[in-house]
Design an enzyme around this catalytic site. Sequence first.
Site, PDB file in Angstrom:
ATOM      1  N   ASP A   1       2.148  31.148  26.564  1.00 30.14           N
ATOM      2  CA  ASP A   1       3.317  32.457  26.801  1.00 30.14           C
ATOM      3  C   ASP A   1       2.875  33.405  25.521  1.00 30.14           C
ATOM      4  OD1 ASP A   1       5.398  30.360  28.303  1.00 30.14           O
ATOM      5  OD2 ASP A   1       6.038  29.214  26.390  1.00 30.14           O
ATOM      6  N   ALA A   2       1.696  33.806  26.172  1.00 34.53           N
ATOM      7  CA  ALA A   2       1.227  35.066  25.080  1.00 34.53           C
ATOM      8  C   ALA A   2       0.902  35.604  26.072  1.00 34.53           C
ATOM      9  CB  ALA A   2       0.561  34.266  23.687  1.00 34.53           C
TER      10      ALA A   2
END
Lengths: 287, 287, 287, 287
Positions: free
Chosen positions: B231-232
């Site tokens: 999720d980065a």
Amino acid sequence: MNKQTTAILLAECPDQPGIIAKVTQFLSENHGNIVDLEQHVDTADKHFFMRVEWQLDHFSIRRERIHQAFYEQVGSTLKMNWHIAFSDVKPRLALFVSQHGHCLFDILSRYQSGEWHVDIPLIISNHKNYQALAEEAGIEFHHLPITAENKQQQEQTQLALLAEHQIDTIVLARYMQILSADFIDHYPHQIINIHHSFLPAFPGAKPYHSAHERGVKIIGATSHYVTTELDAGPIIEQDIVRIRHNDNIEDLKRKGRDNEKIVLSRAIRHHLQHEVLVYKNRCIVFD
Amino acid sequence: MNKQTTAILLAECPDQPGIIAKVTQFLSENHGNIVDLEQHVDTADKHFFMRVEWQLDHFSIRRERIHQAFYEQVGSTLKMNWHIAFSDVKPRLALFVSQHGHCLFDILSRYQSGEWHVDIPLIISNHKNYQALAEEAGIEFHHLPITAENKQQQEQTQLALLAEHQIDTIVLARYMQILSADFIDHYPHQIINIHHSFLPAFPGAKPYHSAHERGVKIIGATSHYVTTELDAGPIIEQDIVRIRHNDNIEDLKRKGRDNEKIVLSRAIRHHLQHEVLVYKNRCIVFD
Amino acid sequence: MNKQTTAILLAECPDQPGIIAKVTQFLSENHGNIVDLEQHVDTADKHFFMRVEWQLDHFSIRRERIHQAFYEQVGSTLKMNWHIAFSDVKPRLALFVSQHGHCLFDILSRYQSGEWHVDIPLIISNHKNYQALAEEAGIEFHHLPITAENKQQQEQTQLALLAEHQIDTIVLARYMQILSADFIDHYPHQIINIHHSFLPAFPGAKPYHSAHERGVKIIGATSHYVTTELDAGPIIEQDIVRIRHNDNIEDLKRKGRDNEKIVLSRAIRHHLQHEVLVYKNRCIVFD
Amino acid sequence: MNKQTTAILLAECPDQPGIIAKVTQFLSENHGNIVDLEQHVDTADKHFFMRVEWQLDHFSIRRERIHQAFYEQVGSTLKMNWHIAFSDVKPRLALFVSQHGHCLFDILSRYQSGEWHVDIPLIISNHKNYQALAEEAGIEFHHLPITAENKQQQEQTQLALLAEHQIDTIVLARYMQILSADFIDHYPHQIINIHHSFLPAFPGAKPYHSAHERGVKIIGATSHYVTTELDAGPIIEQDIVRIRHNDNIEDLKRKGRDNEKIVLSRAIRHHLQHEVLVYKNRCIVFD
């Protein structure tokens, strides 16, 4: 607009059948005409929340006895926590500000136009930037610069000023100092802050820099009650602005300022209208 | 609508004077009529970004020689990274899906109505829920359940299927499995995910539960390219929905679904239109 | 932030191949480093629009000769209309205001914080409400009440004051008088108005009353250039606020004020940054 | 989630003191546990509105007698209009559609995932485009092309089909035919339309063309109950999307489609949840 004086009850208790009936019957029997009623049940927690506002004109209980009467006939039977406010009592606000003036300007313009039912007798700042502005608005201004050494002492001065002016609510209008736990404990859920991010993203310092670094497509602002954990208090209001890749950090700050001031002012209004109940670090906002 | 075939150049290089002049002169001299040009300078990084689209009808360089000609006359002199795409080449998309179907339905409705210029020959799922739906849409469906034991092997099967179908772009339409770093390395900035929060807030599992717990007043969705850090990855698109205290977790999920599918579809479109450049984990989106 | 002086070209002409190449080559050959370039082609009208900003530091053409040089080398060959502005020339703004002060406060707070690159030497009002505020801000204030009888004469006085203060741009910050066609003709696309509805819905007087009557779920604000047809000029910026059935007309006005001031200020900024081109009663806004 | 059966009362009457007390006492005395109560007073019209939902499990009045009991004990004394619905009765929906499928797809994806508590037994269209889709979804499809000559007769066929399928609510999911007054009279405030503009702006045909022509910066969608006056019925839900000068009419249509389908689905949900009261051509939406 209805200018009749009203009473506002904010209440919460474990959920059970018949709460609304009990409250509204109490009001009805005493000739209190309800002008607004909102309730909410947290079905997961089985907890009940309510805001009800009624006219005092023909209400048969005298103002100073309402609390006791409500306790006897309603509250005591329901394990209820409640608070009763009156629409003709002006809340008294103090503003804390540092060097960014956009929220301060916005609040003062509403104050001067009479948008809010409030008194603002006091502005405290760790800088001198807005002394003249405060004085033009007829508001007492105190310059209390903060250092690591004098912080505790200055907070005592602040508390004395707040007490002297009978302040109910403190608004941190981009005040860039962290308040001590001791200070905060004097004003539980009465200190409203504006943080320039959509919390819980980007807490702490320089959120616009972090937002730019992360490459987000929206920036936000969050107004919350101050608790001892930084930027973790119950959220009253949030909103966002869309940004593009061609917005640099200065653009984020500029677009963010407009968002911050609107979000903060909405939160202040909810608070002043007695629309906010805090439960388990969350705000129920009866808007 | 203009249906003439166009070429699209996405390019980035250290900033210096005269880049646009050089590129546009190259196009102009070769009779390439520009239909769209957007540029962006990151003044902090002193880096230049550009998207330019031109008609191929009277362009005097044959399609297969454009890259070399551009290299010789422009790119090599500017330390430029670039990519050239052609509007008549249909990107080939694979969809990965688990049990939530709202993004899948939304994508298929766009596919069937011809909204996007794309081929979708392949759907892979760790569940069987949408097998019939895929087949009705004429798309090959593979059920590849994932366990800790078989994950590595199933990813090899997935990679083989992707290669077989000559897939350019993978869309994780609420695919609830984490891809391995090895898998991701095969498709750098070609795997598009939708995460159901406004990242960087609430990464990982159950963001709506976390959002409810924190008492936020907005919920979000983020579409980003998948990188090895969960999720980065670089964010392509984000949006939010307002919620109230009376929205429980099921309400958050329901309101969130509408936001997720729209955000994901916008991101897919930007990608398919060759509008996205990634630089330092941020997306420049020329929309 | 880059504080170097730049020139800004806003240009439009019939579309044809090679326009951008011609313009950028002109700049490149004369050592003008482009810091921003945006173009737009209206494919239906086959018309080309452009905004380009370049640094003057090493530009080999002296400022006062740029217009003529551009005419000879570019403009004359392309049937182009264009305007060149310089970033170190401060636009001069006059504010017209009546009794609603929210837009005025908002503009003045930006003015005093230096958010905009602008001079505001003049405020004209048909009421006296904001005379003290203007004077505190160091701005000349003229009270020019308007009646059916004196309107023509008062407009002559206004025009004289505007000329005297070398005003470029007039902002009607909730000025509740309709300007005559003769007055408007003196400032084509230089008078910015804020109308409190999402035009073309609810033009004319009392839009919030009409919105309430119609039962809309959103209210809007529109900032546009004033033309002789009421509320029909080219739109620079619009935005909306959601409302609920429990918002009465006073709530609409209150929520609307926040929207109005933000929309107007965004429009003013676009104008001051030379980002707006008007074509066929529509605004191209290069933001 | 609470799956207990509930009754929902929607009621309106002239305002007077004690209404809520009367209603809640009726429920309380009969052991009806309130799970949600919302009220609204239109202070200008002095009119009262209410939605209350209570559990039937221990309610001491049998379902078929509730209406009469409420009439006797509450309704008849208050000049009240009211409607009682039960959460275990599935509303029956018919969809009318033409050639644009985005709203239809969106509705069907919700239907198939069980997002709504509804039955959809019937789709009627003046085109054949979605016959296969309807049949895959297991919904009866009728192709009823409309001409000036056969319109009256086809409406009779439609009415017969609606009656046969015991339809409560008709959704015009971009149905491009105007219904006759006679048809509309059969389903007062039971026909939900989606119009692709922010009404009252751009009623009638081709609103995106009008929006482009006018140069607006936002486009909208409006879901409303159909009345005999075109696009003038009570508004249930509206929302907007921002656009830019580089969005042509096709872009407006594309961005608009996403907005239309979300707005329509929100409106349908409000209706299915018995959250909407119509009064004086305005919707009170208890969301």
